[in-house]
Design an enzyme around this catalytic site. Structure first.
Site, short mmCIF file in Angstrom:
data_model
loop_
_atom_site.label_atom_id
_atom_site.label_comp_id
_atom_site.label_asym_id
_atom_site.label_seq_id
_atom_site.Cartn_x
_atom_site.Cartn_y
_atom_site.Cartn_z
N GLU A 92 0.83 -1.22 0.00
CA GLU A 92 0.00 0.00 0.00
C GLU A 92 0.86 1.27 0.00
O GLU A 92 0.47 2.30 0.54
CB GLU A 92 -0.96 0.02 1.21
CG GLU A 92 -2.08 -0.97 1.11
CD GLU A 92 -3.15 -0.59 0.10
OE1 GLU A 92 -3.11 0.55 -0.39
OE2 GLU A 92 -3.99 -1.44 -0.21
N GLY A 93 2.03 1.18 -0.59
CA GLY A 93 2.93 2.33 -0.67
C GLY A 93 4.03 2.25 0.36
O GLY A 93 3.77 2.18 1.57
#
Length: 405
Positions: free
Chosen positions: A387-388
């Site tokens: 998610e980053g």
């Protein structure tokens, strides 16, 4: 037919408390018996996986049972609109529920609420037959999916993806490879992102389309057995895969923009798990250091031990506050780009620090395979990537502050 994605204001505090209490009852009545039947199979990679990394059938069936039973009880996708079988609960309620389940520790509890394998708001773009074929059975926990975006040569820089789709008559032809795709080995269908118009024609973020691709239409490559996620990720290989044009999810060339609308939700969910796992680890450590004795007293009396856990509690408290603020702003439809990056970065960093501290205070016991502490450390390390990455979150914060272009 299309789905109304308008979010409700959510439940009140009393309703949220009722939901959390009901989740505890569900864990006791539905999840714990399955855990008893599995023994250590669910938590021990040596017994829960085949040689190639694939999860054993009994684990897969237990997870599927939990999804279906949770959906029947109204929990599984309760953040989605009532029109598709959800309960339309607010982001605050969803955050608290996600965190609450994680505070019970790693294991089957995480499958009570929809994760990467379940329905996300992006799937609400489903229209016509897509609703009955993909959206509704996924909400009911009868089907599972995967979000196929990451590639061998492209991680965070997803607009430069190499997977392509070209139109031939009334079909799309897909070619490319995806990697590190969670639930890929077990998904009934994937939400596949492919470039359908070159960047020089569409712009950097345009020209990307999302396709609904059934499991029998693509090949499964090798398992990507990342630490903390053994057996859950794999490669997806597409070699002249042909699908009809009615399998486009949303608008052609607009998938990247559509996915970005729900970026904050993914970071809220992941951060909620990180906070819950931190709370679980700290509670396990608190019990241990108050009972374990050395030099004639409990080791919790030693300043280095107590300060380490006190610091972890303070940072976890702060991470929880950041998560609640993000969820509240999402419920008010406020801009949350920076809040989501702050929370995701901080919550996962705190979990990493907490998990490391908890392993340390347990000494050799912290390294033992039968204890969950190293598994939590592995989970924490993984959560700082998905998610980053940390770097992406900090870059986003810097841009939001006007420090960089």
């Amino acid at each position: 037919m299309s789905i109304d994605t308008t979010s409700g204001v959510g439940f009140g505090v009393d309703d949220e408390t009722l939901i959390l209490d009901s989740l505890d009852e569900f864990l006791e009545q539905e999840v714990e018996p399955l855990l008893d039947d599995l023994g250590d199979v669910d938590t021990n990679p040596r017994t829960g996986h085949h040689e190639n990394g694939r999860l054993t059938d009994d684990i897969l069936e237990a997870r599927a049972q939990i999804r279906r039973r949770s959906a029947d009880a109204g929990f599984y996708a309760m953040n989605l609109p009532e029109a598709v079988g959800g309960e339309d609960v607010s982001p605050v309620t969803w955050y608290r529920a996600k965190k609450h389940l994680a505070s019970h520790g790693p294991g089957l509890a995480r499958y009570v609420l929809a994760g990467p394998e379940g329905p996300k708001p992006l799937l609400l773009q489903a229209e016509g037959d897509q609703i009955e074929r993909y959206l509704e059975p996924t909400v009911r926990g009868e089907k599972s999916t995967a979000f196929a975006q990451t590639e061998p040569n492209v991680g965070s820089d997803s607009p430069n993806m190499e997977t392509v789709g070209r139109k031939e008559g009334d079909e799309w032809v897909l070619n490319g490879r995806k990697q590190w795709i969670t639930n890929a080995p077990y998904a009934d269908f994937i939400q596949l992102f492919a470039r359908t118009t070159p960047q020089d024609e569409s712009g950097r973020y345009g020209g990307i389309t999302c396709f609904l691709v059934d499991r029998d239409e693509y090949d499964l490559g090798s398992y990507n057995n990342a630490v903390g996620a053994v057996g859950t990720q794999a490669e997806i290989v597409l070699d002249d895969v042909r699908i009809p044009e009615d399998r486009v999810l949303g608008e052609v060339d607009n998938a990247f923009y559509a996915a970005m609308e729900f970026l904050s939700l993914g970071r809220l969910e992941l951060g909620a798990e990180a906070v819950g796992y931190s709370e679980y680890a700290l509670e396990q450590a608190r019990e241990y250091v108050t009972e374990r004795e050395a030099f004639g007293q409990s080791i919790g009396n030693f300043q280095q031990v107590s300060a380490s856990l006190a610091c972890g509690n303070a940072k976890t408290y702060a991470a929880d506050a950041a998560g609640l603020k993000l969820a509240w702003k999402m419920a008010q439809d406020e801009r949350t780009v920076m809040d989501a990056s702050v929370f995701k970065w901080f919550a996962t960093t705190v979990m990493w620090e907490v998990a490391d501290a908890v392993v340390q205070v347990h000494g050799a016991n912290g390294l033992a395979e039968e204890n969950p502490y190293m598994d939590l450390l592995h989970q924490a390390r993984m959560l700082r990537i998905v998610e980053g990455t940390d770097e992406i979150q900090l870059n986003t914060i810097a841009k939001e502050l006007g420090l960089t272009e």
